[in-house]
Write an enzyme that holds these catalytic residues in place. Structure first.
Site, PDB file in Angstrom:
ATOM      1  CB  CYS A 111      -0.844  -0.193   1.126  1.00  0.00           C
ATOM      2  SG  CYS A 111      -1.814   1.431   1.277  1.00  0.00           S
TER       3      CYS A 111
ATOM      4  CB  CYS B 151      -0.628   2.539   4.036  1.00  0.00           C
ATOM      5  SG  CYS B 151      -2.070   1.886   3.484  1.00  0.00           S
ATOM      6  CG  ASP B 152       3.260   1.212   4.245  1.00  0.00           C
ATOM      7  OD1 ASP B 152       2.407   1.580   5.351  1.00  0.00           O
ATOM      8  OD2 ASP B 152       2.823   0.016   4.032  1.00  0.00           O
TER       9      ASP B 152
END
Ligand code: NAP
Length: 300
Positions: free
Chosen positions: A130, A133-134
């Site tokens: 992701c 997200c990261d």
């Protein structure tokens, strides 16, 4: 007794809830992770008719609000079993059992893994599924994105805004994703296409220190000096717990046609977890509507 138990709170499931509620039926949506499903991680959705541009997160919030405002109930619980009863079905979670007249399976799909050694061990230590997200953890670093679909293309574009360098590693010379996304990437000076290449080995013991890829044309290996590897190579279904209840195809997708009826009366299927050619937000939403209206008819 709920009229319609909906397993999965992505686009298909929440659309089914909207249609079910509007038809006067009480729906209950189960979601074990995030409402909105996979699209929540998409930075920008630009192919939903009538909406020129919206973030996946905003789209998901709107969808959830719409369903809840219409009276849909939600449970953040993982469904572990569905079984038939005289009145309909029981949906079991670790917390409780719920009686439902009909069931819609809208479980979506999960990330496909590369299958490389150390991939699991280093997930969270440089391997990610992701980018939204990261991505921020790799500000100023070099990263590789694997895949040639729209997710990989969008992830690479997103990461190029934070990272020093982004290698886009794809196993073919042509991309599966939209030409528009490819063009956008070509404008980024810090993106390098590594085509006809397959990941061979993750370098690093406790943290990712590089990725070795093999050039499919020459057979030569090359090491990319990256701290992060973003895997965006598509998705797999997660329907094992329903295998005794409904027919699955050889790849694990729930067998159903455009009418969203499964092999089991009273159980319907919607969205990416169903056998189909095109998996898009629009087709997930269409399935949600079809499955809900079929369930409403059945519940009568
Ligand atoms: P996808 O379209 O299925 O693409 C997967 C990519 O991974 C393909 O390029 C495939 O290569 C590659 N791949 C598969 N297995 C591999 C392996 N073992 N090793 C290396 N590469 C592998 O998946 P996606 O990009 O996640 O997209 C899924 C759906 O969501 C698509 O319909 C897409 O259009 C849609 N989507 C829409 C948006 C939006 O903004 N609306 C955003 C993201 C995704 P090949 O091409 O060679 O098969």
């Amino acid at each position: 007794m709920y009229d319609i138990g909906i397993i999965g709170g992505g686009t298909a499931g929440l659309t089914a809830a909207i249609y079910g509620q509007r038809a006067g039926k009480q729906t209950l949506v189960f979601e074990s992770a995030n409402y909105g499903g996979q699209i929540v991680f998409s930075p920008n959705v630009e192919n939903y008719p009538g909406i020129a541009s919206v973030s996946g997160a905003q789209y998901s919030t709107n969808l959830m609000d719409q369903a809840v405002n219409l009276g849909a109930e939600t449970k953040r619980e993982q469904v572990t079993e569905v079984r038939e009863t005289k009145e309909g079905f029981v949906v079991r979670t670790p917390e409780q059992e719920y009686s439902c007249r009909t069931v819609i399976l809208a479980t979506g799909v999960t990330h496909r893994h590369l299958g490389l050694e150390k991939e699991e061990k280093l997930t969270g230590a440089g391997i990610s599924y992701c980018a939204t997200c990261d991505g921020m953890f790799f500000r100023g670093r070099n990263v590789a994105v694997i895949g040639g679909g729209n997710t990989a293309l969008q992830d690479a574009e997103f990461l190029a805004n934070y990272c020093n360098k982004v290698y886009l590693v794809h196993r073919r010379d042509e991309f599966r994703g939209d030409a528009k996304n490819v063009e956008a990437l070509k404008q980024k000076e810090n993106v390098e296409f590594v085509l006809s290449a397959v990941p061979k080995e993750i370098v690093g013991e406790n943290i990712v220190e590089g990725l070795i890829v093999t050039d499919k044309k020459t057979g030569e290996d090359k090491k990319l000096d990256v701290a992060g590897i973003f895997v965006a190579i598509g998705h797999l279904p997660k329907n094992e717990i329903f295998a005794e209840l409904v027919e699955l195809d050889a790849d694990g997708f729930i067998k159903a046609g455009e009418d969203c009826r499964t092999s089991h009366a009273g159980i319907f299927v919607a969205g990416d977890c169903r056998t189909k050619d095109i998996r898009q937000l629009t087709t997930a939403a269409a399935d949600g509507a079809v499955a809900a209206l079929a369930a409403v008819k059945y519940a009568k």
